[in-house]
Scaffold this motif. Sequence first.
Motif, PDB file in Angstrom:
ATOM      1  N   PRO A  14       1.128  -1.225   0.006  1.00  0.00           N
ATOM      2  CA  PRO A  14       0.142   0.013   0.069  1.00  0.00           C
ATOM      3  C   PRO A  14       1.038   1.013  -0.495  1.00  0.00           C
ATOM      4  CG  PRO A  14       0.191  -0.310   1.582  1.00  0.00           C
ATOM      5  CD  PRO A  14       0.860  -1.698   1.055  1.00  0.00           C
ATOM      6  N   PRO A  15       0.248   2.340  -0.245  1.00  0.00           N
ATOM      7  CA  PRO A  15       0.984   4.324  -0.601  1.00  0.00           C
ATOM      8  C   PRO A  15       0.900   4.355   1.092  1.00  0.00           C
ATOM      9  CG  PRO A  15      -0.722   4.080  -1.589  1.00  0.00           C
ATOM     10  CD  PRO A  15      -1.135   2.112  -1.042  1.00  0.00           C
ATOM     11  N   TRP A  16       2.140   4.106   1.733  1.00  0.00           N
ATOM     12  CA  TRP A  16       2.077   4.422   3.269  1.00  0.00           C
ATOM     13  C   TRP A  16       2.816   4.535   3.691  1.00  0.00           C
ATOM     14  CZ3 TRP A  16       1.004   0.202   7.099  1.00  0.00           C
ATOM     15  CH2 TRP A  16       0.698   1.056   8.294  1.00  0.00           C
ATOM     16  N   PRO A  17       3.592   6.401   2.970  1.00  0.00           N
ATOM     17  CA  PRO A  17       4.952   7.349   3.118  1.00  0.00           C
ATOM     18  C   PRO A  17       5.130   7.467   4.472  1.00  0.00           C
ATOM     19  CG  PRO A  17       3.364   7.867   1.849  1.00  0.00           C
ATOM     20  CD  PRO A  17       2.296   6.780   2.237  1.00  0.00           C
ATOM     21  N   TYR A  18       4.488   7.069   5.770  1.00  0.00           N
ATOM     22  CA  TYR A  18       4.385   7.195   7.200  1.00  0.00           C
ATOM     23  C   TYR A  18       5.406   6.499   7.068  1.00  0.00           C
ATOM     24  CZ  TYR A  18       4.794   7.568  11.935  1.00  0.00           C
ATOM     25  OH  TYR A  18       5.167   7.647  13.941  1.00  0.00           O
ATOM     26  N   ARG A  19       5.039   4.742   6.738  1.00  0.00           N
ATOM     27  CA  ARG A  19       5.668   3.738   7.363  1.00  0.00           C
ATOM     28  C   ARG A  19       6.924   3.011   6.646  1.00  0.00           C
ATOM     29  NH1 ARG A  19       5.673   2.511  12.038  1.00  0.00           N
ATOM     30  NH2 ARG A  19       3.362   2.903  12.833  1.00  0.00           N
ATOM     31  N   HIS A  65      12.138   0.156   1.263  1.00  0.00           N
ATOM     32  CA  HIS A  65      13.766  -0.576   1.819  1.00  0.00           C
ATOM     33  C   HIS A  65      14.164   1.029   1.001  1.00  0.00           C
ATOM     34  CE1 HIS A  65      11.786  -4.188   2.056  1.00  0.00           C
ATOM     35  NE2 HIS A  65      10.888  -4.263   1.216  1.00  0.00           N
ATOM     36  N   GLY A  66      14.169   1.540   1.319  1.00  0.00           N
ATOM     37  CA  GLY A  66      14.863   3.120   1.497  1.00  0.00           C
ATOM     38  C   GLY A  66      14.691   3.779  -0.044  1.00  0.00           C
ATOM     39  N   GLU A  67      13.959   3.217  -0.587  1.00  0.00           N
ATOM     40  CA  GLU A  67      13.676   4.010  -2.206  1.00  0.00           C
ATOM     41  C   GLU A  67      12.212   4.891  -1.809  1.00  0.00           C
ATOM     42  OE1 GLU A  67      13.090   1.426  -5.597  1.00  0.00           O
ATOM     43  OE2 GLU A  67      13.703  -0.074  -4.200  1.00  0.00           O
ATOM     44  N   ASP A  68      12.555   5.729  -2.972  1.00  0.00           N
ATOM     45  CA  ASP A  68      11.356   6.195  -3.483  1.00  0.00           C
ATOM     46  C   ASP A  68       9.996   6.332  -2.880  1.00  0.00           C
ATOM     47  OD1 ASP A  68      10.011   9.032  -3.609  1.00  0.00           O
ATOM     48  OD2 ASP A  68       9.092   7.868  -4.833  1.00  0.00           O
ATOM     49  N   PRO A  69       8.965   6.281  -1.986  1.00  0.00           N
ATOM     50  CA  PRO A  69       7.506   5.781  -1.856  1.00  0.00           C
ATOM     51  C   PRO A  69       7.072   5.233  -2.922  1.00  0.00           C
ATOM     52  CG  PRO A  69       7.824   6.962   0.259  1.00  0.00           C
ATOM     53  CD  PRO A  69       8.754   7.373  -0.945  1.00  0.00           C
ATOM     54  N   CYS A  70       6.795   6.080  -4.060  1.00  0.00           N
ATOM     55  CA  CYS A  70       6.767   5.853  -5.130  1.00  0.00           C
ATOM     56  C   CYS A  70       6.779   5.128  -5.968  1.00  0.00           C
ATOM     57  CB  CYS A  70       5.691   7.127  -6.204  1.00  0.00           C
ATOM     58  SG  CYS A  70       4.254   7.594  -6.831  1.00  0.00           S
ATOM     59  N   ASP A  71       8.373   5.411  -6.713  1.00  0.00           N
ATOM     60  CA  ASP A  71       9.249   5.232  -7.283  1.00  0.00           C
ATOM     61  C   ASP A  71       9.239   3.450  -6.999  1.00  0.00           C
ATOM     62  OD1 ASP A  71       9.719   6.772  -8.055  1.00  0.00           O
ATOM     63  OD2 ASP A  71      11.755   7.557  -7.732  1.00  0.00           O
ATOM     64  N   PHE A  72       9.321   3.176  -6.320  1.00  0.00           N
ATOM     65  CA  PHE A  72       9.532   1.317  -5.195  1.00  0.00           C
ATOM     66  C   PHE A  72       7.341   0.408  -5.537  1.00  0.00           C
ATOM     67  CE2 PHE A  72       7.452  -1.699  -2.586  1.00  0.00           C
ATOM     68  CZ  PHE A  72       8.437  -2.325  -2.216  1.00  0.00           C
ATOM     69  N   LEU A  73       6.532   1.542  -5.359  1.00  0.00           N
ATOM     70  CA  LEU A  73       5.414   1.147  -5.993  1.00  0.00           C
ATOM     71  C   LEU A  73       4.703   0.960  -7.070  1.00  0.00           C
ATOM     72  CD1 LEU A  73       3.159   3.446  -3.471  1.00  0.00           C
ATOM     73  CD2 LEU A  73       3.720   0.879  -3.391  1.00  0.00           C
ATOM     74  N   PRO A 114      -1.348   8.685 -11.204  1.00  0.00           N
ATOM     75  CA  PRO A 114      -1.499   9.148 -12.484  1.00  0.00           C
ATOM     76  C   PRO A 114      -0.002   8.226 -12.799  1.00  0.00           C
ATOM     77  CG  PRO A 114      -1.758  11.375 -11.234  1.00  0.00           C
ATOM     78  CD  PRO A 114      -1.693   9.992 -10.290  1.00  0.00           C
ATOM     79  N   ARG A 115       0.354   7.848 -12.383  1.00  0.00           N
ATOM     80  CA  ARG A 115       1.495   6.651 -12.449  1.00  0.00           C
ATOM     81  C   ARG A 115       0.837   5.565 -12.919  1.00  0.00           C
ATOM     82  NH1 ARG A 115       7.278   7.602  -9.104  1.00  0.00           N
ATOM     83  NH2 ARG A 115       7.805   6.439 -10.842  1.00  0.00           N
ATOM     84  N   VAL A 116       0.319   5.295 -11.522  1.00  0.00           N
ATOM     85  CA  VAL A 116      -0.478   3.523 -11.847  1.00  0.00           C
ATOM     86  C   VAL A 116      -1.205   3.547 -13.214  1.00  0.00           C
ATOM     87  CG1 VAL A 116      -2.074   2.167 -10.931  1.00  0.00           C
ATOM     88  CG2 VAL A 116      -0.103   3.383  -9.395  1.00  0.00           C
ATOM     89  N   ARG A 117      -2.021   5.075 -13.515  1.00  0.00           N
ATOM     90  CA  ARG A 117      -2.567   4.603 -14.986  1.00  0.00           C
ATOM     91  C   ARG A 117      -2.004   4.706 -15.954  1.00  0.00           C
ATOM     92  NH1 ARG A 117      -8.656   4.148 -16.522  1.00  0.00           N
ATOM     93  NH2 ARG A 117      -6.757   2.339 -17.055  1.00  0.00           N
ATOM     94  N   GLU A 118      -0.757   5.211 -16.434  1.00  0.00           N
ATOM     95  CA  GLU A 118      -0.026   5.247 -17.069  1.00  0.00           C
ATOM     96  C   GLU A 118       0.148   3.877 -17.295  1.00  0.00           C
ATOM     97  OE1 GLU A 118       3.303   4.790 -19.276  1.00  0.00           O
ATOM     98  OE2 GLU A 118       3.147   4.664 -17.350  1.00  0.00           O
ATOM     99  N   VAL A 119       0.702   3.380 -16.413  1.00  0.00           N
ATOM    100  CA  VAL A 119       1.313   1.068 -16.323  1.00  0.00           C
ATOM    101  C   VAL A 119       0.219   0.750 -16.497  1.00  0.00           C
ATOM    102  CG1 VAL A 119       2.273   0.416 -14.677  1.00  0.00           C
ATOM    103  CG2 VAL A 119       3.052   1.946 -14.851  1.00  0.00           C
TER     104      VAL A 119
END
Length: 454
Positions: free
Chosen positions: A186-191, A196-204, A243-248
């Motif tokens: 899930p997208p949960w930036p606080y966690r 694993h040290g990556e940008d949350p959105c890039d990881f997802l 928007p990034r999910v939509r593009e994929v």
Amino acid sequence: MSRTSRTPMTPDQLRDADRARIIHPYLPGSVTERVVMTEGSGCRLTDIDGRSYLDATGGLWLAQIGHGREEVARAAYEQMAKLEYFTSFWEFSNDPAIELATKLTSIAPEGLNHVYFTSGGSEGNEAAIKMARYYHHRRGETNRTWILARNKAYHGIGYGGGSATGFPVYHEGFAPMMPHVSHLTPPWPYRSELYHGEDPCDFLIAELEQRIAEIGPGNIAAMIGEPIMGVGGMLVPPADYWPRVREVLDRHGILLILDEVVTAYGRVGTWFAAQYFDVRPDIIVTAKGITSGYIPLGALLVGDHVAEALLADHGFPMGYTYNGHPVAAAVALENLDIIEREGLLARATEIGGHLHRELEAQLGDLPVVGEIRSVGMMLAVELVADRATREPLPMLQPLLPDVIRRETGVIVRDCAHSLVLSPALIMTEAEAKEAVDAMRQVLERVRPNGELRG
């Protein structure tokens, strides 16, 4: 027996009968307390003993216009007196359902020009998953049966939506669940440890691409997701996530289903969260706020390309008894009119912002408060045992919402180690302060081990 000849029950008789007769969701038989509500007005509720409560939950995320609106009751009465029900199967319809569909498509994101009615969110998610699979089937892509979902997602209690739901507790004892469902992070930036040290959105997004490759893009029908994850703890994704999910998904011919059962109809300050996040879904599932809970109703907003496939040949082969119920549609029309004429979209942003500032001011210094999140009138206070490690606060017994209600008369909800607020969009600043004061009164006594002082 007519209502006037019915013998009224005393408060104790009502509680005894409830314990003896009613199976409540999520309530163990060992719990004997019953809070029997009898009246509601605005953000206030009154129980059978005459005690008043401030409803800071909006019921279950749905009381956009507040309780006790007489104009909604009149709309229901007038429609019942005219036509209480007839089926909407086949070629049959009714004027309120047609007017409501027209209204919904006028406020929907571009391209969602078709409506499929249900009686609520769980039915809606069942229909949406079937629509997605059937859409591909009609187009000859019969292998597209997989549904992508996310851990900590909540998509109702049917077998399709329940399988997409990402909490083990909703699967345990009900297995086997629907096959061909795969859950993502899930997208949960606080966690931040989730990424694993990556940008949350890039990881997802990388995870999404990898999962599609593993399953095979030609095997996946749709991804379903709440724009903001409600039961998961009001989890707000990064601004570029959807928007990034939509593009994929577009690159692989996969449909996007947005479960807006909680977020639609003004809760986030726009008609739909799709508009807030600037994303174009193929199907939006709605319910709850469409009538502010005055009567059960749900509606799917369906993209033109999906509807075209569903309407071919013999049409979409599933329906519910109460599809397009005329009384529910009349109530929804009045509810949406109230939201519009009272400017409640803007008010959700205004009062939601005020609530957030009050939470920060009054709770932000407490050791057990890790993060405060909000969009419009969706707010959460995530509770931790340690701010540095972000270890979740152990579950308090009795539960914090129960303590807050009993001590202060304010009703809040707990979701995934967070206290959640989702009040009516008509809440006043004074009521907002009352809710936060009540939370402070209890939270300042909570120890990091989950015990409550005093």
